[in-house]
Write a protein that holds these residues in place. Structure first.
Motif, mmCIF file in Angstrom:
data_model
loop_
_atom_site.group_PDB
_atom_site.id
_atom_site.type_symbol
_atom_site.label_atom_id
_atom_site.label_comp_id
_atom_site.label_asym_id
_atom_site.label_seq_id
_atom_site.Cartn_x
_atom_site.Cartn_y
_atom_site.Cartn_z
ATOM 1 N N PHE A 374 -40.881 -49.415 -6.553
ATOM 2 C CA PHE A 374 -41.546 -48.498 -5.634
ATOM 3 C C PHE A 374 -40.622 -47.361 -5.200
ATOM 4 N N ASN A 375 -41.242 -46.332 -4.638
ATOM 5 C CA ASN A 375 -40.547 -45.211 -4.013
ATOM 6 C C ASN A 375 -40.942 -45.209 -2.538
ATOM 7 N N PRO A 376 -40.011 -45.513 -1.616
ATOM 8 C CA PRO A 376 -40.393 -45.678 -0.218
ATOM 9 C C PRO A 376 -40.549 -44.379 0.570
ATOM 10 N N ASN A 377 -40.195 -43.246 -0.011
ATOM 11 C CA ASN A 377 -40.093 -42.013 0.787
ATOM 12 C C ASN A 377 -41.245 -41.039 0.624
ATOM 13 N N GLU A 378 -42.054 -41.173 -0.408
ATOM 14 C CA GLU A 378 -43.091 -40.180 -0.688
ATOM 15 C C GLU A 378 -44.252 -40.278 0.301
ATOM 16 N N LYS A 379 -44.541 -39.168 0.979
ATOM 17 C CA LYS A 379 -45.681 -39.113 1.896
ATOM 18 C C LYS A 379 -46.871 -38.471 1.191
ATOM 19 N N TYR A 380 -48.076 -38.935 1.509
ATOM 20 C CA TYR A 380 -49.274 -38.431 0.835
ATOM 21 C C TYR A 380 -50.498 -38.816 1.638
ATOM 22 N N ILE A 381 -51.608 -38.174 1.332
ATOM 23 C CA ILE A 381 -52.892 -38.555 1.914
ATOM 24 C C ILE A 381 -53.605 -39.453 0.914
ATOM 25 N N PHE A 382 -53.999 -40.629 1.369
ATOM 26 C CA PHE A 382 -54.657 -41.592 0.486
ATOM 27 C C PHE A 382 -56.078 -41.115 0.181
ATOM 28 N N GLU A 383 -56.378 -40.930 -1.094
ATOM 29 C CA GLU A 383 -57.677 -40.416 -1.520
ATOM 30 C C GLU A 383 -58.349 -41.382 -2.491
ATOM 31 N N HIS A 384 -59.619 -41.103 -2.789
ATOM 32 C CA HIS A 384 -60.393 -41.985 -3.660
ATOM 33 C C HIS A 384 -59.759 -42.138 -5.045
ATOM 34 N N ASP A 385 -59.083 -41.109 -5.541
ATOM 35 C CA ASP A 385 -58.528 -41.199 -6.890
ATOM 36 C C ASP A 385 -57.350 -42.172 -6.973
ATOM 37 N N ALA A 386 -56.868 -42.650 -5.838
ATOM 38 C CA ALA A 386 -55.801 -43.651 -5.833
ATOM 39 C C ALA A 386 -56.345 -45.064 -5.927
ATOM 40 N N ILE A 387 -57.670 -45.201 -5.886
ATOM 41 C CA ILE A 387 -58.297 -46.526 -5.882
ATOM 42 C C ILE A 387 -58.485 -47.040 -7.300
ATOM 43 N N VAL A 388 -57.928 -48.212 -7.582
ATOM 44 C CA VAL A 388 -58.066 -48.861 -8.880
ATOM 45 C C VAL A 388 -59.230 -49.859 -8.855
ATOM 46 N N SER A 389 -59.565 -50.378 -7.693
ATOM 47 C CA SER A 389 -60.635 -51.362 -7.541
ATOM 48 C C SER A 389 -61.976 -50.803 -8.020
ATOM 49 N N THR A 390 -62.837 -51.700 -8.489
ATOM 50 C CA THR A 390 -64.180 -51.295 -8.896
ATOM 51 C C THR A 390 -64.966 -50.787 -7.689
ATOM 52 N N SER A 391 -64.908 -51.517 -6.586
ATOM 53 C CA SER A 391 -65.521 -51.053 -5.338
ATOM 54 C C SER A 391 -64.578 -50.077 -4.650
ATOM 55 N N LYS A 392 -65.149 -49.107 -3.957
ATOM 56 C CA LYS A 392 -64.335 -48.024 -3.375
ATOM 57 C C LYS A 392 -64.338 -48.040 -1.854
ATOM 58 N N ASN A 393 -64.658 -49.184 -1.262
ATOM 59 C CA ASN A 393 -64.833 -49.260 0.191
ATOM 60 C C ASN A 393 -63.498 -49.377 0.932
ATOM 61 N N SER A 394 -62.718 -48.300 0.897
ATOM 62 C CA SER A 394 -61.404 -48.314 1.530
ATOM 63 C C SER A 394 -61.444 -47.705 2.926
ATOM 64 N N ILE A 395 -60.885 -48.416 3.879
ATOM 65 C CA ILE A 395 -60.793 -47.951 5.257
ATOM 66 C C ILE A 395 -59.713 -46.875 5.402
ATOM 67 N N PHE A 396 -58.829 -46.764 4.400
ATOM 68 C CA PHE A 396 -57.666 -45.882 4.503
ATOM 69 C C PHE A 396 -57.856 -44.502 3.882
ATOM 70 N N VAL A 397 -59.014 -44.230 3.291
ATOM 71 C CA VAL A 397 -59.241 -42.912 2.693
ATOM 72 C C VAL A 397 -59.077 -41.834 3.766
ATOM 73 N N GLY A 398 -58.250 -40.831 3.461
ATOM 74 C CA GLY A 398 -57.999 -39.739 4.393
ATOM 75 C C GLY A 398 -56.807 -39.956 5.306
ATOM 76 N N GLN A 399 -56.198 -41.159 5.264
ATOM 77 C CA GLN A 399 -55.043 -41.458 6.113
ATOM 78 C C GLN A 399 -53.742 -41.017 5.438
ATOM 79 N N THR A 400 -52.791 -40.564 6.226
ATOM 80 C CA THR A 400 -51.477 -40.185 5.724
ATOM 81 C C THR A 400 -50.599 -41.427 5.647
ATOM 82 N N LEU A 401 -50.120 -41.729 4.456
ATOM 83 C CA LEU A 401 -49.308 -42.913 4.210
ATOM 84 C C LEU A 401 -47.936 -42.518 3.664
#
Length: 418
Positions: A374-401
């Motif tokens: 892993f890379n512990p330092n990269e900041k980003y906004i979590f978006e739908h294209d980061a989802i690998v799961s078949t279902s896309k019901n993520s509570i974190f979409v739009g959050q800065t991680l």
């Protein structure tokens, strides 16, 4: 599997090379050499990644997929791929399938489906038959088939005698009993935390008492039986206090918290986003502060993504009718690494193994390679294209991680994001 990891900073307090930036030579799935500059004389696959950090593999104690019965939500194959891309080498799979995992053959089916994968999957057997809370399931047979614990997922044990008998019976084979803390009669028809927010937006509330009362009852029964209990996904300030006091009395109890209950409060429900409908519900900032302190001081033993894929047909509906649950594997590291130091984040992602009797493999010469990259330092906004799961019901979409995962090396296999 042979590989040479180049210029990786090791974050592993059990490693002789903790906090050092080194090369790691892996041959046939075993760490053969760790040093400052290892030459690739055998022309092995080289792993060179930006700001690469490694730790021993991570464990998640509460994962749901769909198969068997709900394959439209997630298959085991894609679920394990998601876990690998998210940095998890070991996962415990909940018994909320169809059929329910309540006998040895169901456990064997799941183990076979997950065989020959970089991620090791451990089934959690149902505590009661069909998770109906009436009769104990075949606990000993499931233990022998490979189940690592027993619990009815998100279904509370309403009959206290069932819990008493389970805790007593499981002692015969060192079994771990799970009890979800939720008093249905107190919760009623609530769908979110009972608070000013629930009143202001017109949704029925679930009071903290529904959780606190159940935990108090379970701890009394645990003290009586002297059994071994794990309380999954606590969410209230009082729950932390109760478990802290129980540990002072040396009761054999552990607990976990879902990452989203550390990260988001019930204020986020003002938008009626059903991806934020989870169980236990998002609580207040006061509860969050107490939970975070519980993680820091060790009262809370582990943190879970509580990954629960739900298909769109059961999420894109009115809030009252939507199913509970959010996926969380892909955002787990980034969310935790935003709240805690990287060292603490790795600690809470690995320290649950011991409770579930999973081998702890540190990054040392001679050990099997069980590594998260892993890379512990990269900041980003979590978006739908980061989802690998078949279902896309993520509570974190739009959050800065903060923090990106590259993948894992485990079970003599390399599984890196493409």
């Amino acid at each position: 599997m042979n590989a040479l990891i180049k210029s990786a900073t090791i974050i592993d307090t059990k490693s002789d090379f903790h906090n050092e930036t080194v090369d790691i030579l892996i041959e046939n799935g075993t760490i053969k050499k760790i040093g400052k500059s290892i030459k690739n004389t055998a022309n092995y696959k080289e792993i060179v990644l930006n700001n690469l950090h490694v730790s021993q593999g991570w464990f998640d104690s509460s994962i749901s997929f769909g198969e068997p019965g709900f394959e439209e939500r997630e298959t085991i194959k894609n679920g394990l791929k998601t876990a690998a891309c998210s940095g998890f080498t070991h996962i415990a799979l909940n018994a909320n399938t169809n059929p329910i995992i309540d006998n040895a053959s169901n456990v064997t089916f799941l183990k076979d489906k997950a065989n020959n994968n970089a991620v090791t999957m451990y089934p959690i057997g149902a505590l009661t038959k069909a998770s109906k809370g009436k009769d104990l399931a075949e606990l000993f047979d499931m233990k022998n088939a490979g189940a690592i614990a027993f619990g009815d997922y998100k279904s509370p044990i309403t009959n206290p005698n069932i819990l008493k008998i389970a805790l007593q019976y499981a002692q015969g084979f060192n079994g771990l009993v799970l009890s979800f803390p939720f008093e249905k009669n107190i919760a009623g028809l609530g769908v979110m935390n009972e608070n000013f927010t629930s009143t202001s937006i017109g949704l029925k509330g679930i009071p903290n008492l529904a959780e606190d009362l159940h935990i108090a009852r379970d701890l009394f029964i645990l003290e009586y039986t002297e059994g071994k209990l794990h309380i999954p996904t606590i969410s209230t300030e009082k729950s932390v206090d109760l478990i802290r006091e129980a540990k002072k009395k040396t009761l054999n109890v552990t607990c976990s918290v879902a990452i989203h209950n550390l990260f988001l409060s019930d204020d986020t429900l003002k938008g009626f986003n059903t991806n934020h409908k989870v169980m236990p519900p998002l609580r207040t900032q006061k509860d969050i502060d107490a939970l975070i302190e519980g993680v820091k001081d060790g009262t809370i033993d582990m943190v879970t993504s509580d990954h629960t894929p739900i298909d769109i047909e059961h999420k894109k509906v009115e809030f009252d009718h939507a199913l509970y649950g959010t996926i969380g594997l892909e955002s787990a590291f980034g969310a935790l690494n935003t709240l805690f130091t990287t060292k603490k984040t790795i600690d809470v992602l690995t320290r649950g193994k011991q409770r579930f009797n999973i081998e702890d493999s540190s990054i040392n010469i001679g050990n099997k390679a069980c590594i998260t990259l892993f890379n512990p330092n990269e900041k980003y906004i979590f978006e739908h294209d980061a989802i690998v799961s078949t279902s896309k019901n993520s509570i974190f979409v739009g959050q800065t991680l903060k923090g990106q995962v590259y993948g894992i090396i485990s079970n003599n296999k390399i599984a890196l994001k493409s």
